[in-house]
Design a protein around this motif. Structure first.
Motif, PDB file in Angstrom:
ATOM      1  N   LYS A   1       0.644  -1.055  -0.138  1.00 17.96           N
ATOM      2  CA  LYS A   1      -0.018  -0.128   0.031  1.00 17.96           C
ATOM      3  C   LYS A   1       0.789   1.236   0.132  1.00 17.96           C
ATOM      4  O   LYS A   1       1.986   1.300   1.048  1.00 17.96           O
ATOM      5  N   ASN A   2       0.653   1.917  -0.789  1.00 17.89           N
ATOM      6  CA  ASN A   2       1.424   3.387  -0.852  1.00 17.89           C
ATOM      7  C   ASN A   2       0.985   4.437  -0.326  1.00 17.89           C
ATOM      8  O   ASN A   2      -0.226   4.598  -0.505  1.00 17.89           O
ATOM      9  N   ASN A   3       1.727   4.800   0.789  1.00 12.39           N
ATOM     10  CA  ASN A   3       1.309   6.194   1.558  1.00 12.39           C
ATOM     11  C   ASN A   3       1.774   7.477   1.253  1.00 12.39           C
ATOM     12  O   ASN A   3       1.734   8.375   2.306  1.00 12.39           O
ATOM     13  N   LEU A   4       2.844   7.515   0.127  1.00 12.06           N
ATOM     14  CA  LEU A   4       3.723   8.472   0.153  1.00 12.06           C
ATOM     15  C   LEU A   4       2.658   9.853   0.117  1.00 12.06           C
ATOM     16  O   LEU A   4       3.252  11.078   0.638  1.00 12.06           O
ATOM     17  N   PHE A   5       1.633  10.012  -0.474  1.00 12.63           N
ATOM     18  CA  PHE A   5       0.796  11.242  -0.619  1.00 12.63           C
ATOM     19  C   PHE A   5       0.564  11.771   0.702  1.00 12.63           C
ATOM     20  O   PHE A   5       0.311  12.843   0.982  1.00 12.63           O
ATOM     21  N   THR A   6       0.215  10.947   1.920  1.00 18.09           N
ATOM     22  CA  THR A   6       0.042  11.294   3.126  1.00 18.09           C
ATOM     23  C   THR A   6       1.245  12.139   4.065  1.00 18.09           C
ATOM     24  O   THR A   6       0.906  12.808   4.653  1.00 18.09           O
ATOM     25  N   TYR A   7       2.373  11.975   3.263  1.00 15.55           N
ATOM     26  CA  TYR A   7       3.694  12.866   3.754  1.00 15.55           C
ATOM     27  C   TYR A   7       3.642  14.271   3.291  1.00 15.55           C
ATOM     28  O   TYR A   7       4.147  15.181   4.116  1.00 15.55           O
ATOM     29  N   SER A   8       3.311  14.308   2.220  1.00 15.54           N
ATOM     30  CA  SER A   8       3.387  15.463   1.405  1.00 15.54           C
ATOM     31  C   SER A   8       2.379  16.437   1.101  1.00 15.54           C
ATOM     32  O   SER A   8       2.224  17.541   0.532  1.00 15.54           O
ATOM     33  N   ILE A   9       1.166  15.807   1.499  1.00 12.87           N
ATOM     34  CA  ILE A   9      -0.171  16.755   1.384  1.00 12.87           C
ATOM     35  C   ILE A   9      -0.305  17.284   2.749  1.00 12.87           C
ATOM     36  O   ILE A   9      -0.173  16.791   3.843  1.00 12.87           O
ATOM     37  N   CYS A  10      -0.865  18.541   2.787  1.00 14.66           N
ATOM     38  CA  CYS A  10      -1.202  19.274   4.204  1.00 14.66           C
ATOM     39  C   CYS A  10      -2.754  18.730   4.471  1.00 14.66           C
ATOM     40  O   CYS A  10      -3.355  18.019   3.570  1.00 14.66           O
ATOM     41  N   LYS A  11      -3.171  19.314   5.520  1.00 15.34           N
ATOM     42  CA  LYS A  11      -4.545  18.759   5.892  1.00 15.34           C
ATOM     43  C   LYS A  11      -5.476  20.110   6.009  1.00 15.34           C
ATOM     44  O   LYS A  11      -5.263  21.062   7.373  1.00 15.34           O
ATOM     45  N   PRO A  12      -6.008  20.502   5.242  1.00 11.11           N
ATOM     46  CA  PRO A  12      -6.886  21.697   5.093  1.00 11.11           C
ATOM     47  C   PRO A  12      -7.967  21.623   6.412  1.00 11.11           C
ATOM     48  O   PRO A  12      -8.299  22.511   6.679  1.00 11.11           O
ATOM     49  N   ALA A  13      -8.085  20.351   6.800  1.00 15.78           N
ATOM     50  CA  ALA A  13      -9.136  20.410   7.735  1.00 15.78           C
ATOM     51  C   ALA A  13      -8.622  21.075   9.184  1.00 15.78           C
ATOM     52  O   ALA A  13      -9.376  20.924  10.014  1.00 15.78           O
ATOM     53  N   ASP A  14      -7.367  21.418   9.329  1.00 12.86           N
ATOM     54  CA  ASP A  14      -6.893  22.130  10.383  1.00 12.86           C
ATOM     55  C   ASP A  14      -7.602  23.447  10.638  1.00 12.86           C
ATOM     56  O   ASP A  14      -7.737  24.020  11.679  1.00 12.86           O
ATOM     57  N   CYS A  15      -8.339  24.123   9.264  1.00 16.04           N
ATOM     58  CA  CYS A  15      -9.161  25.288   9.663  1.00 16.04           C
ATOM     59  C   CYS A  15     -10.682  24.569   9.455  1.00 16.04           C
ATOM     60  O   CYS A  15     -11.351  24.765   8.480  1.00 16.04           O
ATOM     61  N   ASP A  16     -11.087  23.901  10.704  1.00 18.05           N
ATOM     62  CA  ASP A  16     -12.185  23.067  10.782  1.00 18.05           C
ATOM     63  C   ASP A  16     -13.443  23.771  10.716  1.00 18.05           C
ATOM     64  O   ASP A  16     -14.394  23.031  10.268  1.00 18.05           O
ATOM     65  N   ASP A  17     -13.442  25.223  10.835  1.00 18.20           N
ATOM     66  CA  ASP A  17     -14.711  25.925  10.933  1.00 18.20           C
ATOM     67  C   ASP A  17     -14.862  26.301   9.477  1.00 18.20           C
ATOM     68  O   ASP A  17     -16.145  26.745   9.135  1.00 18.20           O
ATOM     69  N   LEU A  18     -14.034  26.238   8.391  1.00 15.70           N
ATOM     70  CA  LEU A  18     -14.040  26.810   7.099  1.00 15.70           C
ATOM     71  C   LEU A  18     -14.161  25.622   6.104  1.00 15.70           C
ATOM     72  O   LEU A  18     -14.864  25.147   5.402  1.00 15.70           O
ATOM     73  N   TYR A  19     -12.987  24.553   6.426  1.00 12.28           N
ATOM     74  CA  TYR A  19     -13.206  23.337   5.838  1.00 12.28           C
ATOM     75  C   TYR A  19     -14.008  22.148   6.669  1.00 12.28           C
ATOM     76  O   TYR A  19     -13.184  21.800   7.499  1.00 12.28           O
ATOM     77  N   LYS A  20     -15.346  21.999   6.112  1.00 16.25           N
ATOM     78  CA  LYS A  20     -15.987  21.161   6.910  1.00 16.25           C
ATOM     79  C   LYS A  20     -15.782  19.591   7.134  1.00 16.25           C
ATOM     80  O   LYS A  20     -16.098  19.105   7.919  1.00 16.25           O
ATOM     81  N   THR A  21     -15.188  19.078   6.030  1.00 15.67           N
ATOM     82  CA  THR A  21     -14.802  17.807   5.917  1.00 15.67           C
ATOM     83  C   THR A  21     -13.694  17.272   6.936  1.00 15.67           C
ATOM     84  O   THR A  21     -12.621  18.124   6.764  1.00 15.67           O
ATOM     85  N   LYS A  22     -13.996  16.355   7.689  1.00 14.11           N
ATOM     86  CA  LYS A  22     -13.048  15.832   8.673  1.00 14.11           C
ATOM     87  C   LYS A  22     -11.840  15.026   8.024  1.00 14.11           C
ATOM     88  O   LYS A  22     -12.223  14.489   6.795  1.00 14.11           O
ATOM     89  N   ASP A  23     -10.809  15.061   8.465  1.00 12.19           N
ATOM     90  CA  ASP A  23      -9.459  14.664   7.616  1.00 12.19           C
ATOM     91  C   ASP A  23      -9.721  13.056   7.407  1.00 12.19           C
ATOM     92  O   ASP A  23      -9.526  12.501   6.369  1.00 12.19           O
ATOM     93  N   ASN A  24     -10.384  12.548   8.520  1.00  8.59           N
ATOM     94  CA  ASN A  24     -10.630  10.745   8.224  1.00  8.59           C
ATOM     95  C   ASN A  24     -11.699  10.572   7.406  1.00  8.59           C
ATOM     96  O   ASN A  24     -11.970   9.243   7.335  1.00  8.59           O
ATOM     97  N   ALA A  25     -12.380  11.454   6.757  1.00  7.21           N
ATOM     98  CA  ALA A  25     -13.459  11.221   5.895  1.00  7.21           C
ATOM     99  C   ALA A  25     -13.355  11.909   4.682  1.00  7.21           C
ATOM    100  O   ALA A  25     -14.523  12.127   4.204  1.00  7.21           O
ATOM    101  N   ASN A  26     -12.272  12.134   4.345  1.00 10.92           N
ATOM    102  CA  ASN A  26     -12.110  12.933   2.880  1.00 10.92           C
ATOM    103  C   ASN A  26     -11.991  12.108   1.709  1.00 10.92           C
ATOM    104  O   ASN A  26     -10.883  11.318   1.431  1.00 10.92           O
ATOM    105  N   TYR A  27     -12.934  11.866   0.869  1.00  9.65           N
ATOM    106  CA  TYR A  27     -13.250  10.882  -0.077  1.00  9.65           C
ATOM    107  C   TYR A  27     -12.692  11.568  -1.240  1.00  9.65           C
ATOM    108  O   TYR A  27     -13.010  11.257  -2.512  1.00  9.65           O
ATOM    109  N   TYR A  28     -12.075  12.803  -1.340  1.00  6.65           N
ATOM    110  CA  TYR A  28     -11.724  13.492  -2.462  1.00  6.65           C
ATOM    111  C   TYR A  28      -9.914  13.202  -2.302  1.00  6.65           C
ATOM    112  O   TYR A  28      -9.466  12.901  -3.392  1.00  6.65           O
ATOM    113  N   ILE A  29      -9.345  14.132  -1.335  1.00  2.22           N
ATOM    114  CA  ILE A  29      -7.893  14.095  -1.520  1.00  2.22           C
ATOM    115  C   ILE A  29      -7.445  12.895  -0.682  1.00  2.22           C
ATOM    116  O   ILE A  29      -6.224  12.847  -0.663  1.00  2.22           O
TER     117      ILE A  29
END
Length: 683
Positions: free
Chosen positions: A296-324
């Motif tokens: 299983k390749n997980n390289l993207f998880t190291y190089s992508i940031c977490k927009p959910a840190d701005c959680d009142d603006l970016y509503k999707t929780k990090d562990n439920a992001n079916y897009y990125i």
């Protein structure tokens, strides 16, 4: 070769080679699993590929070794010391896990390759052509693993051991001897390999692979000042690269290909069987019903940031992001140089490399409304508090950017883009009797012509309400930010000294957007432009969780040969020819209606910059800086924290594996490359 051991390894090869390309060719059975059985031998040959997809090109270890400690990568604010040994040379030693593992992986793989090569003449079964082809694959892979060792660890042992043999008293070979062996293997492989892969399997190495590795080896050896028959390795690197680029008929040779548009190179539809790839690490296929044993390749998880840190603006929780996907590591961020080196006004490689605009997704077509993926649940009214906190003024509602669908092919769920919601489209239909907003999205309005839903066209329009956060390459004032409905963060603001960080090339470690109306600032300081080359989003690409993906990794591609040809020409004093090769890559990266600036006489700096634009994150930057002896100058400019720890007396080689040293009887004599755990440096 030990019969029982080859049987066991052939079985392991079956377990680890289950890729989209079906590298598993043989499931051995007791009775014929002997060293001279063709099917067993062929099965063992697949194991030579195993470290590529299971370790080197699917987890963070080799990425941190091959990209860390350069001018291009830093630790972001959320993980300021993660892998600091390799990113900053801070505490780097023989026990550093990643460097330790990479050494062992390459060294062990060479023994498997030796077993295949050495026993090719003792087989029952198989045709002469089949045996020659497969043995040449093993020679190519042996050369590749030896190249990893000599590039990153210097003059190590040129191992001739087969599987099961143990050399407890190894001696080092010279750099010259190791490169000579690499070149010999690859020259033989070039003559023996076909342009058509074994069994039609594009994951197998072919003639173009051997040429690509040979060009890379000559370029790397050129940095060591090597020659062959009186010719410098730079001359040979240029000639080898040009053989593939032009061929005898003025066309690309041996099946090599260069996309005319760089956006096609990174299109999701072109990940499997990418025409520009010369050598790949083949990823698994999440559509298959049985994924046991898959890497299983997980390289993207190291190089992508977490927009959910701005959680009142970016509503999707990090562990439920079916897009990125789930960004659960966030440890590798680009330096300011990595951003500034791009002129995004004309160069599409910028957005094909870095994601800087973060939008939400909907799942209208899948019916996953209960999980919060309904278009209406993702629409976000821009309240007064959001306007104050994030400095936005324009617009009244933020809406989803992309519509994601879900497929259930019998294995892992696959989340695929159905389309992108058009800019300016409104699904709002008014308010109901309770005063709540009503949305009725029309799926027929979706745009379906996007090559890669992670590539956001540059620049993002000032009035585009499909994005929550935009990291701006151009500096915008507070008044200019208010013209947009999305939260604008100036990339320049990420960098500079603050109370906890004395290096002005580093990411700031605390909020930098503190204002009178927003005294605590935001979590924006944890964000960063995110490398997206290893994030995939097509059916079959999603792994067993949202933090793993299954795409093919390109180890060498044709564009690298253009860069090597240019690099070698420049080093030989021919800046005009170097410029000509670089301009080819620039011209295919130009956005519509623009013209790429043309070089006329390329300098060494031009070469290093063009590598940065074309090959960012593709596990070759450290090797490039090594062969140009450029660490001291480049780190001082772009990675000052690394420069403070860099010691040229030892850091031009990674440390020898502690595990390897603990297993031999002569560690003090062998040496650890000067890292202080043995009595001698070793060479």
């Amino acid at each position: 070769m030990k019969n029982k051991l080859i049987y066991a390894l052939a079985a392991v090869a079956g377990a680890f080679s289950l890729s989209s390309c079906d590298l598993d060719e043989f499931n051995p059975t007791a009775g014929d699993a002997t060293a001279d059985n063709y099917k067993t031998w062929k099965g063992l040959a697949t194991y030579c590929y195993s470290p590529l997809a299971t370790q080197l090109y699917s987890v963070y270890d080799f990425m941190s070794v091959a990209e860390g400690g350069t001018d291009m990568w830093l630790c972001p604010s959320g993980n300021v010391d993660y892998a600091k040994q390799l990113i900053y040379y801070d505490g780097l030693t023989t026990n550093t896990n990643a460097a330790n593992k990479v050494f062992k992986q390459a060294y062990a793989a060479i023994a498997t390759c030796n077993s295949v090569v050495n026993n090719a003449g003792n087989l029952n079964g198989g045709t002469a052509d089949e045996i020659r082809q497969i043995a040449a694959e093993a020679k190519t892979l042996r050369a590749f693993y030896n190249l990893i060792l000599v590039t990153y660890y210097g003059p190590v042992t040129l191992s001739t051991q087969e599987v099961g043999d143990v050399n407890v008293n190894p001696t080092r070979n010279s750099v010259e001897e190791i490169y000579a062996a690499i070149v010999k293997d690859l020259k033989e492989a070039v003559n023996e390999l076909s342009e058509i892969p074994t069994d039609g399997n594009y994951a197998r190495v072919t003639k173009k692979t051997a040429y690509g590795i040979l060009a890379r080896a000559y370029a790397q050896g050129a940095g060591e000042g090597l020659k062959e028959d009186g010719k410098s390795y730079w001359e040979l690197a240029k000639a080898t690269a040009e053989t593939v680029i032009t061929g005898s008929a003025g066309e690309q040779n041996f099946g090599a290909y260069l996309y005319s548009d760089v956006s096609d190179l990174w299109a999701q539809a072109n990940n499997r069987g990418n025409k520009e790839a010369l050598f790949i690490a083949s990823g698994a296929n999440g559509e298959l019903s049985d994924q046991s044993g898959y890497a299983k390749n997980n390289l993207f998880t190291y190089s992508i940031c977490k927009p959910a840190d701005c959680d009142d603006l970016y509503k999707t929780k990090d562990n439920a992001n079916y897009y990125i996907g789930r960004a659960n590591n966030c440890t590798l961020a680009p330096s300011k140089y990595s951003i500034d080196v791009f002129d995004a006004n004309w160069d599409k490689r910028y957005e094909n490399t870095f994601m800087t605009a973060f939008g939400e997704f909907s799942m209208e077509s899948s019916g996953w409304y209960g999980a919060g993926e309904h278009y209406a649940t993702k629409a976000l009214p821009i309240t007064r508090s959001l306007r104050t906190k994030y400095g936005v003024c324009s617009g009244d509602t933020l809406v989803p950017y992309v519509e994601m669908g879900v497929q259930k092919p019998g294995a892992t769920n696959q989340y695929i883009p159905v389309g992108v919601w058009p800019k300016g489209y409104s699904a709002w239909k008014g308010r109901n009797a309770q005063g709540l907003d009503v949305y009725e999205p029309d799926l027929s309005k979706l745009e379906t012509n996007h090559k890669n839903v992670y590539v956001i066209d540059y620049p993002v329009d000032v009035d585009d309400n499909r994005f929550r956060i935009v990291l701006s390459k151009e500096y915008k004032t507070a008044e200019e930010k208010k013209l947009s409905p999305y939260f604008t963060v100036n990339i320049d603001d990420f960098f500079g000294q603050d109370a906890l960080n004395g290096y002005d090339t580093e990411y700031k470690r605390s909020p930098f957007d503190v204002t009178t109306s927003n005294p605590s600032g935001t979590n924006a300081y944890k964000l960063y432009p995110s490398l997206i080359k290893f994030n995939w989003c097509y059916s079959g690409s999603w792994g067993s969780g949202l933090n793993t993906k299954n795409g093919d990794m390109m180890i060498i591609r044709t564009a690298e040969l253009y860069l090597i040809a240019a690099e070698a020409a420049q080093q030989l004093g021919d800046g005009a020819t170097a410029a000509r090769y670089l301009n080819v890559l620039r011209n295919r990266a130009v956005r519509q209606g623009k013209t790429a600036p043309q070089l006329t006489n390329a300098t060494e700096s031009d070469i290093l910059d063009e590598y940065a634009r074309e090959m960012a994150g593709e596990l070759n930057r450290w090797a490039l800086l090594k062969r140009h002896h450029a660490f001291e100058t480049r780190l001082a400019q772009h990675n000052k924290r690394a420069a403070a720890f860099f010691d040229p007396a030892k850091h031009y080689n990674r440390p020898i594996s502690a595990d390897f040293l603990n297993q031999i009887s002569n560690p003090d004599e062998y040496g650890d490359n000067g890292y202080g755990t043995t009595a001698n440096k070793g060479f």
